[in-house]
Design an enzyme around this catalytic site. Sequence first.
Site, PDB file in Angstrom:
ATOM      1  CD  GLU A 201      -3.094   0.918   2.176  1.00  0.00           C
ATOM      2  OE1 GLU A 201      -4.068   1.485   2.148  1.00  0.00           O
ATOM      3  OE2 GLU A 201      -2.689   0.543   3.390  1.00  0.00           O
ATOM      4  CG  HIS A 216      -1.600   7.052   8.350  1.00  0.00           C
ATOM      5  ND1 HIS A 216      -1.903   6.436   9.605  1.00  0.00           N
ATOM      6  CD2 HIS A 216      -2.784   7.197   7.675  1.00  0.00           C
ATOM      7  CE1 HIS A 216      -3.006   6.043   9.622  1.00  0.00           C
ATOM      8  NE2 HIS A 216      -3.687   6.479   8.439  1.00  0.00           N
TER       9      HIS A 216
END
Length: 636
Positions: A201, A216
Site C-alpha cells: 500500500e 499517513h
Amino acid sequence: MEENKYPPPRLNEFRNGKIDLNSTMKLLDKLQITFDYIHVKHVFKKTVDKRKVPTINIEDFRAIYRTIVHRPEFHELFCTYSPNHKILADTELITFLKKEQLETEANETTALEIISKYEPIEEVRKRRQMSFEGFIRYMSSEDCWIFRKDHRIVYQDMNRPLCDYFISSSHNTYLISDQLIGPSHLWGYASALLKGCRCLEIDCWDGSHNEPVVYHGHTLTSKISFSSVIHVIDKYAFAASEYPIVLSLENHCSPKQQEVMADYLESILGDKLLSSAIDDKVPTELPSPEALKFKILVKNKKVGTLEETILRKGHDSHGETGEIFEELIPSEEDEADEKTPIYPKTDSSKRKYEGRSSPPPRKKPKMKKIKIAIELSDLVIYTKSQKFVSFEQSRDTQKCYENNSIGESRARKLVKHSAPEFIAHTTRFITRIYPKGTRTNSSNYNPQEFWNVGCQMVALNFQTPGVQMELQNGKFLDNGGCGYILKPEFLRNRNSTFNPHKVAGESSPVALSIRLISGHQLPRSNLSKTNKADPLVQIEIYGVPEDQTKRQSSVVKSNALSPRWNETFTFTVQVPELALIRFNVEDQISLAANEFLGQYTLPVLSLSKGYCNIPLFSKAGDNLEPASLFVYVWYY
C-alpha cells in the site's frame, strides 16, 4: 570405551589441550551442529565447578558434547532399527524411512543420499552405513522439518485467474511503528517484499516542489518521497517471488502530482510495469499469476472503462483529467476514509437527536467528486478500485477487473450475516480487507475469518508482531512462499454452497494425531540466571469456527535444554484446506501467567508425517535455531 569407537571428527588438535569456554564453542562449531551459547555455557560451568579448575580436557568435552547432542529420544529410535545399537545399514535406514517416516517410495538411492549428506565419519560412509552421529544430524536437519518438503517449492496451478488465489497483502506498508506519530520508512517496503508480500500500500499526498510524498495523512507520521518508494520496490520486487505485485495506491494527490506519480511509475519500473492489457484485449476473466510473472500492477481508481484505455493507447494524455463520482455511505464508520484515524467520538452526535426517538430518515446520498489524471488512470489495467456498495450491485454491474476494499468492521458483519453471498462475491472479484481506523497502534485483526470466505487480499500491518502475523506468515509458507496460494475448490466454484458456519457434509475431515515428544535447547526464561525455564506447549488450530481449538501440555520444571513430554493430542479437523496449526512454547512463570518463548505456525495440509522437528521463531519472526520441538505426526 565402546561409544568412543567413532569419536566426533577433527578433535585431534585439542587432544592434549586445556579447553576453555571459547575453545569449546569453536570445537562445537567445527562439528557442524548448532548450539545455544547459554546452554553450552551452563553445561560447561557445571563441569568446571565439579573439577574446580577453569578449563576442561578432551574427555570433559566429549561428556559436554554427549549431554547436548546425544539426545536419548534419538538414541531410543536409533536402537530400535540398529541391531547392534552402533550402526544402521542402508537397508535398516530404508525400513525406518518407510515405517516411521511413512516414505513409501524410499529405496536404496534415498538411503544412500541421506548417508552421504549426513554421515560425518568417512569409513562408515564408505560402508553405506550410518552411525548414531549421522542419525542425529539427519534427524536434526531441514529434511526432517515438520513443513512438507514438496510444499517448499511452487507446486500449485498458477494458471488460474488472479481472483482464485489468496495473495499476501500489507496495510500501510510505509509505516514501521504506529499510525499516528511513528516514522514512515523505505524499509517497510523492502522487508515486506523480502517476506514474499505481493500487495503493497502506498499512501500518496501532494508534496512541495511538485514531488508527491508518502505518509499517513492527517497524522504526524514522517514523510518519504514517492519516487524513493518506487525505487525500493523496483530493487526488491522479485527478490522473494517472481509472481506479480499489486501497488495499492491510496491516492490523495492533485491531478498535477498524479501525473508526476505516473511518470515515476513508468520511468523507474520500466518493463516491469504492466501498462497495457495483454494482447490489448478486454478480458472476460482476470489473467493468471503465471501470465503476469515479473509484472507490477497499479491498483487505483480509474476513469471510464478498460476499453477506453485500450482505444487511447499511443495518445498523449498529458494534462487531461477525468472525474468520477462516488456515493458517501455514512454507515461505514471505518471506511469513510481508510486513512483518517478515528478519534474517540464526542457527545455532539448524541445531542443532535435529543428529544427525538430516532435519527431522521436518510436523505438522498451525498456524492463526492474525485479528479483523476488520465495518465495515471490509464496505468490501471486489471486492478481498478471500485467502491463496494452491496453484493447484489457487484453481481449485476461489476466487471472482472474491478476490485473492492472493505474495512474490517463492515466485512466482519458481512461474514457473520451473509457468508455464502460473500463467498459468491470473492469467487468473481478480488476483495481487499483492511484494518479499521481506530487501530492507531497498528494492531491487527484475525485474518482467518476473512480467508474463510475467500477474501484474496487480507491486509495486515506487517510491522506488528503477534499471533495475527504468525498466522499470515504460516499460511504463506505454502506454495514455496511465493505470496500466492490457490484457494480451495469450494472457494473458487461459483456454484459453491460452502458456508464456514455450517460445514457438516461440505468437507473431507482429517483425523490428526500429534505426539509431543521433547524440546531441545529452548530459550531460557527471562527470570532465569542460568539456562532454565518451565516450558509448556500449546497446540492451536485456526480455521472455520468449528475447527478453532487449543490444547496444552503439562509443564516440565526447570528444563529448557531437553524437556520431555511424551504426550499425544488428537484433533478432528473439519475443513483442513483452511486450517492452520500453531505450536506455541511458553514458560510458566506463575500459576496465572506464562511468558512466550517461541512458536511455529503452518497449514495443516503442509504437515509432514512421522518424526519431525519443529523450528521455533521469536515474536519478531526470527529463527531461534537450534531451539526446536520433536514430535510424531500422523493423519488420515
